[in-house]
Motif scaffolding. Structure first.
Motif, PDB file in Angstrom:
ATOM      1  N   TYR A  32      22.410 -24.057  46.975  1.00 30.20           N
ATOM      2  CA  TYR A  32      22.419 -23.044  46.642  1.00 30.20           C
ATOM      3  C   TYR A  32      22.242 -22.643  45.188  1.00 30.20           C
ATOM      4  O   TYR A  32      22.730 -21.922  44.979  1.00 30.20           O
ATOM      5  CB  TYR A  32      24.383 -23.244  46.889  1.00 30.20           C
ATOM      6  N   ASP A  33      22.435 -23.547  44.830  1.00 28.21           N
ATOM      7  CA  ASP A  33      21.551 -23.395  42.865  1.00 28.21           C
ATOM      8  C   ASP A  33      20.033 -22.668  43.019  1.00 28.21           C
ATOM      9  O   ASP A  33      20.839 -21.778  42.447  1.00 28.21           O
ATOM     10  CB  ASP A  33      21.025 -24.670  42.640  1.00 28.21           C
ATOM     11  N   ARG A  39      20.502 -14.407  44.614  1.00 27.76           N
ATOM     12  CA  ARG A  39      21.810 -13.349  44.418  1.00 27.76           C
ATOM     13  C   ARG A  39      21.517 -12.594  43.389  1.00 27.76           C
ATOM     14  O   ARG A  39      21.990 -11.677  43.342  1.00 27.76           O
ATOM     15  CB  ARG A  39      22.813 -14.560  44.903  1.00 27.76           C
ATOM     16  N   VAL A  40      20.906 -13.107  42.275  1.00 25.23           N
ATOM     17  CA  VAL A  40      20.829 -12.863  41.103  1.00 25.23           C
ATOM     18  C   VAL A  40      19.572 -11.855  41.111  1.00 25.23           C
ATOM     19  O   VAL A  40      19.485 -10.599  40.505  1.00 25.23           O
ATOM     20  CB  VAL A  40      20.798 -13.181  39.744  1.00 25.23           C
ATOM     21  N   GLU A  41      18.483 -12.185  41.292  1.00 20.38           N
ATOM     22  CA  GLU A  41      17.080 -11.281  41.246  1.00 20.38           C
ATOM     23  C   GLU A  41      16.581 -10.990  42.692  1.00 20.38           C
ATOM     24  O   GLU A  41      15.803 -10.343  42.634  1.00 20.38           O
ATOM     25  CB  GLU A  41      16.391 -12.167  40.739  1.00 20.38           C
ATOM     26  N   ARG A  42      17.150 -10.952  44.068  1.00 21.26           N
ATOM     27  CA  ARG A  42      17.065 -10.454  44.874  1.00 21.26           C
ATOM     28  C   ARG A  42      15.664 -11.068  44.948  1.00 21.26           C
ATOM     29  O   ARG A  42      14.996  -9.821  45.552  1.00 21.26           O
ATOM     30  CB  ARG A  42      17.598  -9.056  44.955  1.00 21.26           C
ATOM     31  N   ARG A  43      14.965 -12.081  45.396  1.00 21.28           N
ATOM     32  CA  ARG A  43      13.614 -12.163  45.704  1.00 21.28           C
ATOM     33  C   ARG A  43      13.400 -13.211  46.656  1.00 21.28           C
ATOM     34  O   ARG A  43      14.191 -14.026  46.835  1.00 21.28           O
ATOM     35  CB  ARG A  43      13.335 -12.976  44.076  1.00 21.28           C
ATOM     36  N   ALA A  44      12.887 -12.943  48.063  1.00 18.10           N
ATOM     37  CA  ALA A  44      12.443 -13.713  48.728  1.00 18.10           C
ATOM     38  C   ALA A  44      12.174 -14.877  48.741  1.00 18.10           C
ATOM     39  O   ALA A  44      12.079 -15.753  49.428  1.00 18.10           O
ATOM     40  CB  ALA A  44      11.775 -12.882  49.555  1.00 18.10           C
ATOM     41  N   LEU A  45      11.576 -14.514  47.711  1.00 22.41           N
ATOM     42  CA  LEU A  45      11.032 -16.515  46.846  1.00 22.41           C
ATOM     43  C   LEU A  45      11.989 -17.232  46.853  1.00 22.41           C
ATOM     44  O   LEU A  45      11.683 -18.573  47.271  1.00 22.41           O
ATOM     45  CB  LEU A  45       9.871 -16.161  45.860  1.00 22.41           C
ATOM     46  N   TRP A  46      13.092 -16.918  45.789  1.00 23.17           N
ATOM     47  CA  TRP A  46      14.433 -17.736  45.840  1.00 23.17           C
ATOM     48  C   TRP A  46      14.881 -18.620  47.402  1.00 23.17           C
ATOM     49  O   TRP A  46      15.553 -19.089  47.632  1.00 23.17           O
ATOM     50  CB  TRP A  46      15.102 -17.388  45.288  1.00 23.17           C
ATOM     51  N   ILE A  47      14.964 -17.217  48.295  1.00 25.70           N
ATOM     52  CA  ILE A  47      15.298 -17.158  48.863  1.00 25.70           C
ATOM     53  C   ILE A  47      14.701 -18.307  50.326  1.00 25.70           C
ATOM     54  O   ILE A  47      15.812 -19.094  50.925  1.00 25.70           O
ATOM     55  CB  ILE A  47      15.512 -16.085  50.458  1.00 25.70           C
ATOM     56  N   SER A  48      14.025 -18.476  50.529  1.00 26.50           N
ATOM     57  CA  SER A  48      13.026 -18.927  50.998  1.00 26.50           C
ATOM     58  C   SER A  48      12.668 -20.470  50.260  1.00 26.50           C
ATOM     59  O   SER A  48      13.017 -21.631  51.191  1.00 26.50           O
ATOM     60  CB  SER A  48      11.479 -18.686  50.861  1.00 26.50           C
TER      61      SER A  48
END
Length: 314
Positions: A32-33, A39-48
């Motif tokens: 979740y961190d 959620r802030v940057e809307r980047r697929a890397l962080w979602i992955s």
């Protein structure tokens, strides 16, 4: 209910059950961190990254709890199906997280994303059970199977709903705790749905993955995932903090100047200092994304157009 309680208290090593719960909570908290960054940057890397950490944690929780499970018969595991269970659960969690990040209607999509994540937990669990090899056959209580899927999806929906509204670390930890409840309640309800029927001709399963190797794989995977996530998240926050300090320093220097300074991109105002805003009698927020030419005289507009055309030509 009695079947679930009996399964948990009589057929599980409660020490390993506690370990499974801790692993689930830690992975959910770190996941979740990372998702908060997405959620802030809307980047697929962080979602992955969030899905990988969370999915690995759910996978580890499942198999630690399976190691705690002792139905009175020998148990083996098929390595290919075991690996596929983790991959499938992680991919479904990634889809649910993408809905959280890119969705617009939080009231509907955030809980729906939790249902997707809860469904991923169910897929991971039941594919993982398909990897279990026992000296006999597994009979199912289908009522408990449906209940297990339901409780996982409900708690999953509550967890993502809480996360979407979280603004502090404590709020995210609460969402992670509810996700842990979703994973654990699903697992132990689903395990209560199992009855192993031994057959006379059945032999003790060997399995492709020995118990010791399974423990090593779980520990290694979780340590690596949590370390990578912690290091990556810390580095990103340090970089973001450094960029913020640099932006504030440049802004302070620009505002200290008596001359009006404006930053443009393709003729559109990106930012302006306080002196420029005072000259026009407007706020910086009102200037952004407007045409600079609108604030210039005819001769100045011609000079600006000439300069822009010259830059494009070069």
């Amino acid at each position: 209910m009695n079947q679930i309680v009996y399964c948990l208290t009589q057929e599980h090593d409660l020490r390993l059950v506690l370990v499974a719960g801790v692993v689930s909570f830690l992975s959910a908290a770190v996941g979740y961190d990372l998702l908060a960054r997405a959620r802030v940057e809307r980047r697929a890397l962080w979602i992955s990254a969030a899905a990988l950490v969370t999915g690995s944690g759910i996978w580890a929780t499942h198999f630690i709890a399976m190691l705690a499970y002792d139905p009175g018969v020998a148990i083996g595991y098929g390595i290919a199906t075991t690996a596929f269970s983790g991959i499938a659960g992680t991919l479904i969690a990634a889809f649910g997280f993408a809905v959280i990040v890119y969705g617009r209607d939080d009231r509907v999509l955030a809980p729906l994303a939790g249902v997707v994540v809860g469904g991923g937990v169910a897929v991971l669990h039941y594919v993982g059970i398909a990897a279990v090899q026992v000296p006999g056959t597994i009979a199912w209580d289908w009522t408990l199977v449906l209940i297990s899927i339901g409780v996982g999806c409900v708690f999953g929906a509550v967890s993502t709903w809480l996360f979407q509204r979280s603004e502090t670390v404590k709020a995210r930890l609460l969402a992670a705790l509810v996700l842990t409840i979703a994973v654990c309640s699903h697992h132990f309800t689903a395990m209560g749905a199992i009855t192993i029927e031994r057959t006379i001709s059945a032999t003790a399963p060997i399995g492709d993955l020995p118990r010791g190797w399974l423990v090593a794989a779980i520990v290694t995977a979780m340590v690596v995932m949590l370390l990578l996530a912690a290091v990556g998240g810390t580095f990103d926050r340090m970089l973001a903090s450094r960029e913020l300090r640099e932006a504030r320093r440049l802004s302070a220097l620009a505002n200290a100047a008596f001359e009006g300074i404006v930053i443009c991109r393709d003729g559109n105002i990106v930012d302006a200092n306080e002196s420029f805003c005072r000259l026009l009698g407007v706020r910086a927020e009102e200037l952004r994304d407007t045409q600079l030419a609108g604030y210039l005289s005819a001769s100045s507009q011609y000079a600006l157009a000439t300069a822009l055309n010259h830059n494009v030509a070069n």
